[in-house]
Enzyme design. Structure first.
Site, PDB file in Angstrom:
ATOM      1  N   GLU A  47       0.742  -1.244   0.212  1.00 46.86           N
ATOM      2  CA  GLU A  47      -0.467   0.067   0.388  1.00 46.86           C
ATOM      3  C   GLU A  47       1.159   1.422  -0.131  1.00 46.86           C
ATOM      4  O   GLU A  47       2.066   0.904  -0.164  1.00 46.86           O
ATOM      5  CB  GLU A  47      -0.942   0.271   1.250  1.00 46.86           C
ATOM      6  CG  GLU A  47      -0.491   0.306   2.499  1.00 46.86           C
ATOM      7  CD  GLU A  47      -1.143   0.676   3.150  1.00 46.86           C
ATOM      8  OE1 GLU A  47      -0.917   1.764   3.235  1.00 46.86           O
ATOM      9  OE2 GLU A  47      -1.879  -0.532   4.911  1.00 46.86           O
ATOM     10  N   LYS A  86      -3.474  -1.534  15.688  1.00 44.01           N
ATOM     11  CA  LYS A  86      -3.444  -1.162  16.606  1.00 44.01           C
ATOM     12  C   LYS A  86      -3.938  -0.367  17.654  1.00 44.01           C
ATOM     13  O   LYS A  86      -5.915  -0.819  17.330  1.00 44.01           O
ATOM     14  CB  LYS A  86      -2.624   0.890  16.173  1.00 44.01           C
ATOM     15  CG  LYS A  86      -1.487   0.573  16.187  1.00 44.01           C
ATOM     16  CD  LYS A  86      -0.939   1.687  16.092  1.00 44.01           C
ATOM     17  CE  LYS A  86       0.359   1.590  14.545  1.00 44.01           C
ATOM     18  NZ  LYS A  86       0.263   2.765  13.771  1.00 44.01           N
TER      19      LYS A  86
END
Ligand code: PSU
Ligand code: MN
Length: 304
Positions: free
Chosen positions: A26, A161
């Site tokens: 990405e 996260k």
């Protein structure tokens, strides 16, 4: 190719035509995820790791309105230097960017979309988006989860996260039928740490089995992708209390500043980085390297 907006680089096209392994990468991580010049150095180093593990890297981005499957070194440098000026491109942004001939840094969502258009079935990154904390009132759920539900690409990441609600993220993925695999672990990794307190659906210990499960999913025509969560190597993992404190402070600042919409994730990521200094950046780089190597090995198994 059939799609007039899709531009596959000669190197990637040659690999795909020859049935050789290709791994997508990405570009939001380049433009929005790391500072210059570490972002460009990391992006090029990740490509190198993929090559050394026997696959061809395809860094994905939108440049001048073209969906690029495979960026040149110059294009990676351009995306890294422009940084935050490049639009963070999710699914809803693609038509506007292509129609206007504009640039976009691809998130997990759009990297999956473009990889699939190009015929690439595996993608390595750092962390995915998910259900945000407080989503029961904000409805802030990353488009990444919806894309995993629909687009047949295997995403290799280091979990997510805990800026996110990891429990709700897993619930969402379960509802949408996305298999969540722990690579060598029963527990969902939380990006900087190897553990999160939440279990994954299945543990897999070899690239061969990852490839076999993905191939079976395609043969069953179930649709949708597969999420592989690969824990950060022990030696680079961070202290949980330090990370948690930084995340709490970042969330507080986001609330105080009324940050919302597509700005939320980049804001939280930047704050956590600022509060934890260089440590978190080097951990971040190492876990991406680790995911790239696993994705390249798995890509090789997929083409056998
Ligand atoms: N989480 C990370 N690092 C990242 C991202 C998320 O730990 O770089 C990026 C990825 O590109 C991901 C996107 O697809 O943010 C998700 O943004 P949002 O939450 O706005 O959907
Ligand atoms: Mn969001």
């Amino acid at each position: 190719m059939l799609n007039r907006y899709l531009d596959i680089s000669p190197e990637v096209k040659a690999a795909l035509d020859a049935g050789k392994p290709v791994v997508a990468l990405e570009s939001t991580i380049i433009s929005h995820g790391m500072p210059y010049p570490q972002n460009v150095e990391t992006a090029l180093a990740v490509e190198d790791i993929i090559r050394r593990n026997g696959a061809t890297p395809a860094t994905i981005a939108v440049i001048g309105g073209k969906l690029k499957a495979g960026c040149t070194k110059e294009e990676i440098e351009y995306l890294g230097k422009k940084g935050q000026e490049v639009t963070k491109a999710s699914r809803r942004d693609l038509a506007v960017l292509c129609a206007r001939g504009a640039d976009g840094a691809t998130t997990v969502t759009t990297t999956m979309i473009i990889a699939h258009m190009a015929g690439i079935s595996i993608f390595a990154t750092g962390g995915i988006g998910g259900v945000h904390r407080g989503a029961e009132t904000t409805m802030d759920i990353s488009a990444d989860l919806e894309e995993l539900a629909h687009t047949p690409v295997m995403v290799v990441c280091a979990g997510a996260k805990s800026i996110l609600d990891l429990g709700l993220t897993l619930e969402y993925l379960e509802t949408h039928g996305v298999p969540v695999i722990g690579y060598g672990t029963e527990e969902l990794p939380a990006f900087y740490t190897r553990k999160s307190g939440f279990g994954v659906d299945y543990r897999v210990d070899t690239p061969e089995e990852l490839a076999k499960i993905f191939r079976t999913q395609q043969e069953l025509a179930l649709g949708g992708g597969m999420l592989v969560t690969n824990p950060i190597p022990e030696e680079y993992s961070m202290d949980k209390a330090t990370i948690d404190a930084a995340i709490d402070e970042a969330l507080r600042q986001a609330a105080d500043n009324g940050v919302h919409g597509k700005a939320t994730t980049p804001f939280l990521l930047a704050k956590v980085k600022e509060l934890t200094g260089g440590d978190s950046l080097s951990s971040n780089i190492q876990l991406v390297f680790n995911n790239a190597a696993l994705a390249a090995k798995t890509a090789a198994c997929l083409t056998k």
